[in-house]
Design a protein around this motif. Structure first.
Motif, PDB file in Angstrom:
ATOM      1  N   LEU A 130       0.633  -1.321  -0.107  1.00  7.31           N
ATOM      2  CA  LEU A 130      -0.031  -0.108   0.064  1.00  7.31           C
ATOM      3  C   LEU A 130       0.941   1.286   0.211  1.00  7.31           C
ATOM      4  N   GLY A 131       0.319   2.369  -0.509  1.00  2.00           N
ATOM      5  CA  GLY A 131       1.182   3.742   0.195  1.00  2.00           C
ATOM      6  C   GLY A 131       0.662   4.802   0.214  1.00  2.00           C
ATOM      7  N   GLN A 132       0.819   5.546   1.115  1.00  2.00           N
ATOM      8  CA  GLN A 132       0.144   6.787   1.504  1.00  2.00           C
ATOM      9  C   GLN A 132       0.118   7.769   0.234  1.00  2.00           C
ATOM     10  N   ARG A 133      -1.129   8.485  -0.046  1.00  2.00           N
ATOM     11  CA  ARG A 133      -1.180   9.698  -0.604  1.00  2.00           C
ATOM     12  C   ARG A 133      -0.628  10.837  -0.507  1.00  2.00           C
ATOM     13  N   ALA A 134       0.293  11.115  -1.036  1.00  2.00           N
ATOM     14  CA  ALA A 134       1.044  13.074  -0.527  1.00  2.00           C
ATOM     15  C   ALA A 134       0.223  13.862  -0.863  1.00  2.00           C
ATOM     16  N   PRO A 135       0.748  14.705   0.383  1.00  2.00           N
ATOM     17  CA  PRO A 135       0.181  16.086   0.298  1.00  2.00           C
ATOM     18  C   PRO A 135      -0.078  17.241  -1.631  1.00  2.00           C
ATOM     19  N   GLY A 136      -1.140  17.508  -0.769  1.00  2.00           N
ATOM     20  CA  GLY A 136      -1.417  18.114  -2.452  1.00  2.00           C
ATOM     21  C   GLY A 136      -2.289  17.598  -3.356  1.00  2.00           C
ATOM     22  N   THR A 137      -3.081  15.914  -2.603  1.00  2.00           N
ATOM     23  CA  THR A 137      -3.696  15.371  -4.041  1.00  2.00           C
ATOM     24  C   THR A 137      -4.588  15.423  -3.622  1.00  2.00           C
ATOM     25  N   PHE A 138      -5.736  14.571  -4.117  1.00  2.00           N
ATOM     26  CA  PHE A 138      -6.752  14.269  -3.743  1.00  2.00           C
ATOM     27  C   PHE A 138      -6.862  13.454  -2.276  1.00  2.00           C
ATOM     28  N   PHE A 139      -8.014  13.503  -1.351  1.00  2.00           N
ATOM     29  CA  PHE A 139      -7.572  12.675  -0.008  1.00  2.00           C
ATOM     30  C   PHE A 139      -5.543  12.311   0.602  1.00  2.00           C
ATOM     31  N   PRO A 140      -5.193  13.128   0.807  1.00  2.00           N
ATOM     32  CA  PRO A 140      -3.997  12.837   1.087  1.00  2.00           C
ATOM     33  C   PRO A 140      -3.988  12.573   2.467  1.00  2.00           C
ATOM     34  N   GLY A 141      -2.958  11.545   2.559  1.00  2.00           N
ATOM     35  CA  GLY A 141      -2.307  11.525   3.570  1.00  2.00           C
ATOM     36  C   GLY A 141      -3.350   9.699   3.850  1.00  2.00           C
ATOM     37  N   TYR A 142      -4.109   9.191   2.939  1.00  2.00           N
ATOM     38  CA  TYR A 142      -5.228   8.404   2.924  1.00  2.00           C
ATOM     39  C   TYR A 142      -4.168   7.042   2.284  1.00  2.00           C
ATOM     40  N   TRP A 143      -4.465   5.904   2.716  1.00  2.00           N
ATOM     41  CA  TRP A 143      -3.484   4.972   1.901  1.00  2.00           C
ATOM     42  C   TRP A 143      -4.107   4.061   0.519  1.00  2.00           C
ATOM     43  N   ALA A 156       4.480 -11.297 -10.175  1.00  2.00           N
ATOM     44  CA  ALA A 156       5.855 -11.533 -10.529  1.00  2.00           C
ATOM     45  C   ALA A 156       6.325  -9.407 -11.111  1.00  2.00           C
ATOM     46  N   TRP A 157       7.383  -9.348 -10.421  1.00  2.00           N
ATOM     47  CA  TRP A 157       8.413  -8.084 -10.282  1.00  2.00           C
ATOM     48  C   TRP A 157      10.239  -8.702 -10.098  1.00  2.00           C
ATOM     49  N   SER A 158      10.475  -7.771 -10.709  1.00  2.00           N
ATOM     50  CA  SER A 158      12.044  -7.447 -10.318  1.00  2.00           C
ATOM     51  C   SER A 158      12.341  -5.927 -10.043  1.00  2.00           C
ATOM     52  N   GLY A 159      13.643  -5.418  -9.814  1.00  2.00           N
ATOM     53  CA  GLY A 159      13.705  -4.618  -8.955  1.00  2.00           C
ATOM     54  C   GLY A 159      13.852  -4.176  -8.190  1.00  2.00           C
ATOM     55  N   GLU A 160      14.154  -2.855  -7.561  1.00  2.00           N
ATOM     56  CA  GLU A 160      13.254  -3.423  -5.834  1.00  2.00           C
ATOM     57  C   GLU A 160      12.437  -2.077  -6.027  1.00  2.00           C
ATOM     58  N   VAL A 161      11.512  -1.945  -4.610  1.00  2.00           N
ATOM     59  CA  VAL A 161      10.470  -1.268  -5.143  1.00  2.00           C
ATOM     60  C   VAL A 161      10.902   0.105  -3.978  1.00  2.00           C
ATOM     61  N   ASN A 162      10.854   1.744  -4.418  1.00  2.00           N
ATOM     62  CA  ASN A 162      11.231   2.542  -4.092  1.00  2.00           C
ATOM     63  C   ASN A 162       9.984   3.431  -3.930  1.00  2.00           C
ATOM     64  N   ASP A 163       9.573   4.147  -3.400  1.00  2.00           N
ATOM     65  CA  ASP A 163       8.949   5.726  -3.522  1.00  2.00           C
ATOM     66  C   ASP A 163       9.317   6.204  -4.339  1.00  2.00           C
ATOM     67  N   HIS A 164       8.377   6.782  -4.953  1.00  2.00           N
ATOM     68  CA  HIS A 164       8.702   7.854  -6.170  1.00  2.00           C
ATOM     69  C   HIS A 164       7.597   8.417  -5.903  1.00  2.00           C
ATOM     70  N   VAL A 165       6.242   8.717  -5.595  1.00  2.00           N
ATOM     71  CA  VAL A 165       5.350   9.395  -5.675  1.00  2.00           C
ATOM     72  C   VAL A 165       4.791   9.258  -4.118  1.00  2.00           C
ATOM     73  N   HIS A 166       4.808   8.798  -3.555  1.00  2.00           N
ATOM     74  CA  HIS A 166       3.646   8.286  -1.917  1.00  2.00           C
ATOM     75  C   HIS A 166       4.739   9.109  -1.111  1.00  2.00           C
ATOM     76  N   SER A 167       3.551   9.128  -0.156  1.00  2.00           N
ATOM     77  CA  SER A 167       4.277   9.867   0.919  1.00  2.00           C
ATOM     78  C   SER A 167       5.391   9.178   1.673  1.00  2.00           C
ATOM     79  N   ALA A 168       4.498   7.678   2.051  1.00  2.00           N
ATOM     80  CA  ALA A 168       4.561   6.231   2.285  1.00  2.00           C
ATOM     81  C   ALA A 168       5.039   4.673   1.556  1.00  2.00           C
TER      82      ALA A 168
END
Length: 312
Positions: free
Chosen positions: A21-34, A90-102
Motif C-alpha cells: 500500500l502507498g500513502q497519498r502525498a500532500p497536494g493530492t485528493f485524499f492526502p494521507g489516505y492509503w 512477479a516483478w523485478s527491481g527494488e521497490v522505491n517510493d517515487h510519488v507516495h509519502s510512505a
C-alpha cells in the motif's frame, strides 16, 4: 452523466501473503489516505498496460506477471472512477517510493495503517477470502470419512469450507455442521452453510452460501459476515455483485458426477462470464488444486471443489 475515469490498480502480493500500500502525498485528493499503487489509464492504453507503466514510474519496478482480478466503480466528489484491479505476481527491481509519502507491506487480516482510500476499502475483505473452498459430501462418503478428510485438509492449509449435505437428515446435518464449525474454527478456517441461514446461525458458522434460486429471490444481502452464491450465468453473477455478496462460485468448468450432462464452460468460457466483476469468483466443476494456475489466469479468485478439495 459524469465521465468515468478509468484507473488501474495493482495488488502486489509477496510469498508471505503481504501486499503493498502507498500513502497519498500532500497536494493530492485524499492526502494521507492509503491506496493500492497504480493510476489513470491514458488514451490508447489498456488497463494492464497502464498499470505496468504506473508501477514503473511510481515504484521503479518492472512487472513480469499480472492477472485481472476485480473491477469496481466509486463516486468521489471530484470524479466517478472505474478501478481495474490486477494481481501482480512477479516483478523485478527494488521497490522505491517515487510519488507516495510512505509505503507499507500489509496483511488483510491485520492492517495497521489508516485511513484507507474509500474506493479501495472493499478490496481488503476480498483479499481475506481464501483461494480454495472445500465442499463437504458426507452424505455420500460417510460422516466419519468426511471429518477425517476435513482434518487432513485443514492440516494442509484449507481455510474455507462449505457444508453442503442434501442427503443427510436434519438431525445428522445439524450435528455434522456444528462439528465442522468446531474443527474449522480451531484451525482458523471459515465455514459457510449451503442454503440454510437458520442452521448457519444455530451452529455458529461464519456465513451462508446461497443456491441460485435463493439468489434470484433475494431482495437484500443476508445479515452474515460472509455471504456467497452459486451462479451459472452472467446474469446471476451480476445479481450477486449488485447485492454486494462476498463471492460467487461459477461452474461447471468441467463435466462432473454431481451434474452429469451439464455443458462444461472450459476455462475460456469461465473467463468470459467472470470478467470485470466487482466480487471474487471461485471456479467449480471437476477441478483440483492442480488447476489453480489455470483458474487464476482465467480471472478466478480461486477454486471450489467437492472431491478435489479432499484428495490427498
Amino acid at each position: 452523466m459524469a465521465k468515468i475515469v478509468e484507473v488501474a490498480a495493482g495488488v502486489m502480493v509477496r510469498p508471505d501473503g503481504s501486499f503493498l500500500l502507498g500513502q497519498r502525498a500532500p497536494g493530492t485528493f485524499f492526502p494521507g489516505y492509503w491506496e493500492f499503487p497504480g493510476g489513470k489509464v491514458e488514451p490508447g492504453e489498456t488497463p494492464a498496460g497502464a498499470l505496468i507503466r504506473e508501477l514503473r514510474e511510481e515504484l521503479g519496478i518492472r512487472v513480469h506477471a499480472l492477472t485481472p482480478w476485480l473491477v469496481r466503480e466509486h463516486h468521489y466528489e471530484h470524479a466517478h472512477v472505474r478501478l481495474h484491479f490486477f494481481e501482480v505476481q512477479a516483478w523485478s527491481g527494488e521497490v522505491n517510493d517515487h510519488v507516495h509519502s510512505a509505503l507499507a507491506w500489509q496483511w488483510a487480516d491485520r492492517l495497521d495503517v489508516a485511513p484507507m482510500l474509500p474506493a479501495n476499502g472493499p478490496i481488503l475483505k476480498a483479499l481475506r477470502l481464501p483461494r480454495m473452498m472445500g465442499i463437504t459430501h458426507a452424505g455420500e462418503i460417510g460422516i466419519a470419512a468426511q471429518l477425517a478428510a476435513l482434518d487432513a485438509a485443514l492440516g494442509a492449509g484449507l481455510r474455507l469450507v462449505q457444508v453442503r449435505e442434501p442427503l443427510l437428515d436434519e438431525p445428522s446435518r445439524s450435528a455434522f455442521a456444528a462439528e465442522v464449525v468446531r474443527r474449522a474454527h480451531a484451525a482458523g478456517a471459515l465455514v459457510v452453510i449451503n442454503g440454510d441461514a437458520a442452521l448457519a446461525r444455530a451452529c455458529g458458522a461464519d456465513g451462508v452460501h446461497l443456491r441460485a434460486a435463493q439468489l434470484a429471490a433475494l431482495a437484500a444481502r443476508p445479515d452474515f459476515l460472509w455471504v456467497g452464491a452459486s451462479c451459472h450465468s452472467r446474469a446471476e453473477l451480476e445479481r450477486a455483485a449488485a447485492l454486494e455478496l462476498d463471492y460467487a462460485v461459477l461452474g461447471a468448468v468441467r463435466e462432473t458426477p454431481t451434474h452429469p450432462g451439464q455443458a462444461a464452460l472450459g476455462w475460456d468460457g469461465f473467463g468470459r462470464l467472470a470478467a470485470a466483476l466487482s466480487i471474487p469468483v471461485l471456479a467449480l466443476g471437476g477441478v483440483s488444486r492442480a488447476d489453480m494456475p489455470a483458474a487464476r489466469a482465467s480471472g478466478a479468485h480461486g477454486l471450489a471443489a467437492i472431491r478435489g478439495a479432499w484428495a490427498a
